[in-house]
Design a protein around this motif. Sequence first.
Motif, PDB file in Angstrom:
ATOM      1  N   GLY A 263       0.827  -1.217   0.000  1.00  0.00           N
ATOM      2  CA  GLY A 263       0.000   0.000   0.000  1.00  0.00           C
ATOM      3  C   GLY A 263       0.854   1.257   0.000  1.00  0.00           C
ATOM      4  N   ASP A 264       1.946   1.198   0.812  1.00  0.00           N
ATOM      5  CA  ASP A 264       2.852   2.352   0.842  1.00  0.00           C
ATOM      6  C   ASP A 264       3.533   2.556  -0.507  1.00  0.00           C
ATOM      7  OD1 ASP A 264       2.282   2.921   3.444  1.00  0.00           O
ATOM      8  OD2 ASP A 264       3.909   1.671   4.239  1.00  0.00           O
ATOM      9  N   LEU A 265       3.989   1.430  -1.083  1.00  0.00           N
ATOM     10  CA  LEU A 265       4.682   1.537  -2.372  1.00  0.00           C
ATOM     11  C   LEU A 265       3.786   2.184  -3.426  1.00  0.00           C
ATOM     12  CD1 LEU A 265       6.484  -1.950  -2.548  1.00  0.00           C
ATOM     13  CD2 LEU A 265       7.561   0.280  -2.248  1.00  0.00           C
ATOM     14  N   ALA A 266       2.490   1.906  -3.332  1.00  0.00           N
ATOM     15  CA  ALA A 266       1.545   2.472  -4.312  1.00  0.00           C
ATOM     16  C   ALA A 266       1.446   3.998  -4.199  1.00  0.00           C
ATOM     17  CB  ALA A 266       0.170   1.832  -4.131  1.00  0.00           C
ATOM     18  N   GLU A 267       1.902   4.525  -3.025  1.00  0.00           N
ATOM     19  CA  GLU A 267       1.866   5.981  -2.844  1.00  0.00           C
ATOM     20  C   GLU A 267       2.814   6.708  -3.808  1.00  0.00           C
ATOM     21  OE1 GLU A 267       0.126   7.929  -0.736  1.00  0.00           O
ATOM     22  OE2 GLU A 267      -1.030   6.189  -0.038  1.00  0.00           O
ATOM     23  N   TRP A 268       3.861   6.005  -4.160  1.00  0.00           N
ATOM     24  CA  TRP A 268       4.827   6.625  -5.071  1.00  0.00           C
ATOM     25  C   TRP A 268       4.306   6.464  -6.507  1.00  0.00           C
ATOM     26  CZ3 TRP A 268      10.554   4.768  -6.131  1.00  0.00           C
ATOM     27  CH2 TRP A 268      11.209   5.755  -6.885  1.00  0.00           C
ATOM     28  N   GLY A 269       3.596   7.453  -6.924  1.00  0.00           N
ATOM     29  CA  GLY A 269       2.977   7.386  -8.253  1.00  0.00           C
ATOM     30  C   GLY A 269       3.980   7.545  -9.375  1.00  0.00           C
ATOM     31  N   ASP A 270       3.489   7.369 -10.608  1.00  0.00           N
ATOM     32  CA  ASP A 270       4.362   7.545 -11.766  1.00  0.00           C
ATOM     33  C   ASP A 270       4.864   8.989 -11.799  1.00  0.00           C
ATOM     34  OD1 ASP A 270       4.222   4.984 -12.613  1.00  0.00           O
ATOM     35  OD2 ASP A 270       2.702   5.329 -14.156  1.00  0.00           O
ATOM     36  N   PRO A 271       6.102   9.167 -12.208  1.00  0.00           N
ATOM     37  CA  PRO A 271       6.628  10.531 -12.295  1.00  0.00           C
ATOM     38  C   PRO A 271       5.785  11.370 -13.261  1.00  0.00           C
ATOM     39  CG  PRO A 271       8.094   8.981 -13.406  1.00  0.00           C
ATOM     40  CD  PRO A 271       7.104   8.171 -12.639  1.00  0.00           C
ATOM     41  N   ALA A 272       5.735  12.647 -12.975  1.00  0.00           N
ATOM     42  CA  ALA A 272       4.957  13.557 -13.822  1.00  0.00           C
ATOM     43  C   ALA A 272       5.419  13.451 -15.270  1.00  0.00           C
ATOM     44  CB  ALA A 272       5.131  14.986 -13.319  1.00  0.00           C
ATOM     45  N   ALA A 273       4.447  13.362 -16.137  1.00  0.00           N
ATOM     46  CA  ALA A 273       4.778  13.211 -17.559  1.00  0.00           C
ATOM     47  C   ALA A 273       5.417  14.488 -18.080  1.00  0.00           C
ATOM     48  CB  ALA A 273       3.530  12.879 -18.351  1.00  0.00           C
ATOM     49  N   ARG A 274       6.642  14.364 -18.519  1.00  0.00           N
ATOM     50  CA  ARG A 274       7.312  15.509 -19.114  1.00  0.00           C
ATOM     51  C   ARG A 274       7.673  15.074 -20.525  1.00  0.00           C
ATOM     52  NH1 ARG A 274      12.603  18.441 -16.506  1.00  0.00           N
ATOM     53  NH2 ARG A 274      13.882  17.428 -18.063  1.00  0.00           N
ATOM     54  N   ASP A 275       7.314  15.894 -21.485  1.00  0.00           N
ATOM     55  CA  ASP A 275       7.558  15.480 -22.873  1.00  0.00           C
ATOM     56  C   ASP A 275       9.021  15.657 -23.241  1.00  0.00           C
ATOM     57  OD1 ASP A 275       5.284  14.360 -23.900  1.00  0.00           O
ATOM     58  OD2 ASP A 275       4.340  16.314 -24.274  1.00  0.00           O
ATOM     59  N   PHE A 276       9.591  14.612 -23.733  1.00  0.00           N
ATOM     60  CA  PHE A 276      10.927  14.710 -24.313  1.00  0.00           C
ATOM     61  C   PHE A 276      10.951  13.755 -25.494  1.00  0.00           C
ATOM     62  CE2 PHE A 276      13.063  10.730 -23.063  1.00  0.00           C
ATOM     63  CZ  PHE A 276      12.135  10.220 -22.166  1.00  0.00           C
ATOM     64  N   SER A 277      11.722  14.134 -26.499  1.00  0.00           N
ATOM     65  CA  SER A 277      11.694  13.311 -27.715  1.00  0.00           C
ATOM     66  C   SER A 277      12.914  12.403 -27.773  1.00  0.00           C
ATOM     67  CB  SER A 277      11.626  14.192 -28.953  1.00  0.00           C
ATOM     68  OG  SER A 277      12.725  15.071 -28.950  1.00  0.00           O
ATOM     69  N   ILE A 278      12.678  11.221 -28.304  1.00  0.00           N
ATOM     70  CA  ILE A 278      13.738  10.243 -28.502  1.00  0.00           C
ATOM     71  C   ILE A 278      14.228  10.381 -29.934  1.00  0.00           C
ATOM     72  CG2 ILE A 278      14.233   7.762 -28.673  1.00  0.00           C
ATOM     73  CD1 ILE A 278      13.739   8.403 -25.825  1.00  0.00           C
ATOM     74  N   THR A 279      15.549  10.493 -30.091  1.00  0.00           N
ATOM     75  CA  THR A 279      16.108  10.568 -31.442  1.00  0.00           C
ATOM     76  C   THR A 279      16.804   9.257 -31.754  1.00  0.00           C
ATOM     77  OG1 THR A 279      16.673  12.790 -30.735  1.00  0.00           O
ATOM     78  CG2 THR A 279      17.310  12.152 -32.965  1.00  0.00           C
ATOM     79  N   VAL A 280      16.306   8.570 -32.745  1.00  0.00           N
ATOM     80  CA  VAL A 280      16.901   7.288 -33.124  1.00  0.00           C
ATOM     81  C   VAL A 280      17.829   7.521 -34.320  1.00  0.00           C
ATOM     82  CG1 VAL A 280      16.415   4.911 -33.802  1.00  0.00           C
ATOM     83  CG2 VAL A 280      14.786   6.156 -32.369  1.00  0.00           C
ATOM     84  N   PRO A 281      19.063   7.003 -34.257  1.00  0.00           N
ATOM     85  CA  PRO A 281      20.013   7.230 -35.362  1.00  0.00           C
ATOM     86  C   PRO A 281      19.701   6.353 -36.570  1.00  0.00           C
ATOM     87  CG  PRO A 281      21.017   5.842 -33.703  1.00  0.00           C
ATOM     88  CD  PRO A 281      19.651   6.190 -33.195  1.00  0.00           C
ATOM     89  N   TYR A 282      18.604   6.697 -37.253  1.00  0.00           N
ATOM     90  CA  TYR A 282      18.247   5.905 -38.435  1.00  0.00           C
ATOM     91  C   TYR A 282      19.298   6.075 -39.508  1.00  0.00           C
ATOM     92  CZ  TYR A 282      13.607   5.412 -36.403  1.00  0.00           C
ATOM     93  OH  TYR A 282      12.576   5.115 -35.580  1.00  0.00           O
ATOM     94  N   PRO A 283      19.579   5.014 -40.259  1.00  0.00           N
ATOM     95  CA  PRO A 283      20.544   5.141 -41.349  1.00  0.00           C
ATOM     96  C   PRO A 283      19.931   5.930 -42.498  1.00  0.00           C
ATOM     97  CG  PRO A 283      19.585   2.966 -41.358  1.00  0.00           C
ATOM     98  CD  PRO A 283      19.039   3.655 -40.150  1.00  0.00           C
ATOM     99  N   SER A 284      20.808   6.535 -43.303  1.00  0.00           N
ATOM    100  CA  SER A 284      20.323   7.247 -44.482  1.00  0.00           C
ATOM    101  C   SER A 284      19.854   6.204 -45.491  1.00  0.00           C
ATOM    102  CB  SER A 284      21.447   8.082 -45.067  1.00  0.00           C
ATOM    103  OG  SER A 284      22.462   7.226 -45.530  1.00  0.00           O
ATOM    104  N   PRO A 285      18.971   6.598 -46.429  1.00  0.00           N
ATOM    105  CA  PRO A 285      18.523   5.643 -47.441  1.00  0.00           C
ATOM    106  C   PRO A 285      19.698   5.042 -48.201  1.00  0.00           C
ATOM    107  CG  PRO A 285      17.254   7.670 -47.555  1.00  0.00           C
ATOM    108  CD  PRO A 285      18.342   7.903 -46.568  1.00  0.00           C
TER     109      PRO A 285
END
Lengths: 195, 267
Positions: free
Chosen positions: B48-70
């Motif tokens: 029950g106590d552990l459930a008190e620690w909710g998910d961290p506040a959603a903060r938007d950040f973008s993931i950049t994936v190093p896609y190869p060039s065509p």
Amino acid sequence: MVTDEALVERTVRGDTHAYDELVVRWQRVIYNLVYRMLGKEHEAEEVCQDAFTAAYLNLKNFRREAKFSSWLYRIAINLSTSHLRKRQRTAWESLDEMREKGTMADLEAVQWNVGPRPSIEDHAIEQDRARRVRSAMDQLHPECRIVLILKEYHGLTFKEIAEVLNVPISTVKTRMYAGLSEMKKRLARDGLHEA
Amino acid sequence: MNCEQFKDKILDFLYEEISEEERAEAVLHLKACSSCNAEVNEFKLVRGDLAEWGDPAARDFSITVPYPSPLRFFKQWLIPEHWSMRNVMALAIASALLLLVAFSVLGTEVEFSKNGFAFRADLLRRSDSRRSNIADLRPAAVTPASLPLPSPVSTLEPVKSDILREVTRMIQESENRQEQLVKSEEIRLVNQLTSGYRTQVADLTRQFNDKHKLDYVAVYDNLEQQRLADLQQIRMAFSSLDARTSQQAKQTQQLVDLIQKVSYQPK
Ligand SMILES: [Zn+2]
């Protein structure tokens, strides 16, 4: 809905949109996991970024019989663990440095840096109970902490946790039991609930 | 189920990863055993106590994936993964050499113009070589029927010959001019030398006028020999320079020839 594994298949064939979809699906989940391991937002974002990059670059090593999410979890956990180790090392190095200089006054500050504690501005108005749970979790051994996190906050089964951590289920349960017992002691000592 | 058996299953019971019948057995044991019951309740409190620690506040950040060039996808498709860059280079060089050999065997000709380029290959060498050079400037006899592609060669050929003729003339002219320059320089130097000796001889004549004639002759002979030797040196130097100049001219000519073979610029 398209399965993660089908998206992996499409990514391997060169469809980058498929991997974008996987990122959208798992970014928040992985971030939450890493954040609970590290406790600092910008570090968690960094490790999260590294995890998705590492997963993408190693996608051809992904064994198809496993779940993509388990594999992604494992990568994120490994990166978090090595990040913690690096942080520990840096803390010890600065501790040594301080010892050499003979200024032990800042020792408290260094110890504060060792654990994944939140910076003040990150969580100025965090609820008291949550803060206590959190600081109790921080003091757990990382091996126990990750099991508790995966179980309590990600709802993985013991079998799935065993798969992610690549250890037997019995080991997972031993760590879980130790973690819960430790938390019970710490929270009682913290006055959260008197037994 | 006894305490030991229950402790084995306590986590499965707590997180409901237990079969229906085992669950029933566990519940039965908890009713009878206060210590196991207490432990389960403590763990439930912790949860029950552990459930008190909710998910961290959603903060938007973008993931950049190093896609190869065509281009990299193309490369991956083209080149086997286990190949090193060295293998690729070796293959490229080998195939280039092979193509060169093949082209020369087939008597291939490639012509470049501003309209594009024409390409032709004869399976058998023709007796009249189409290759033009400065010495042999006759326009190539092109038979359009033998061309696999409509080619600008036939219309370009006369213009090309004109240009070659013009270039040859220019080289010749430059060579002649250089030759004249060298000659006049040689003459100038020889004149300088001669007048230098003349002055010296005049001085000597004045000096020896009052002395023995024999001495004068000997010294004069000596001087004359020196003059001839110097002259010889100058001649040799100039002739080697001459040779070098004409060699340079020849090289230039060959270069122009070569350029003419691969490229074409209308007047
Ligand atoms: Zn019992």
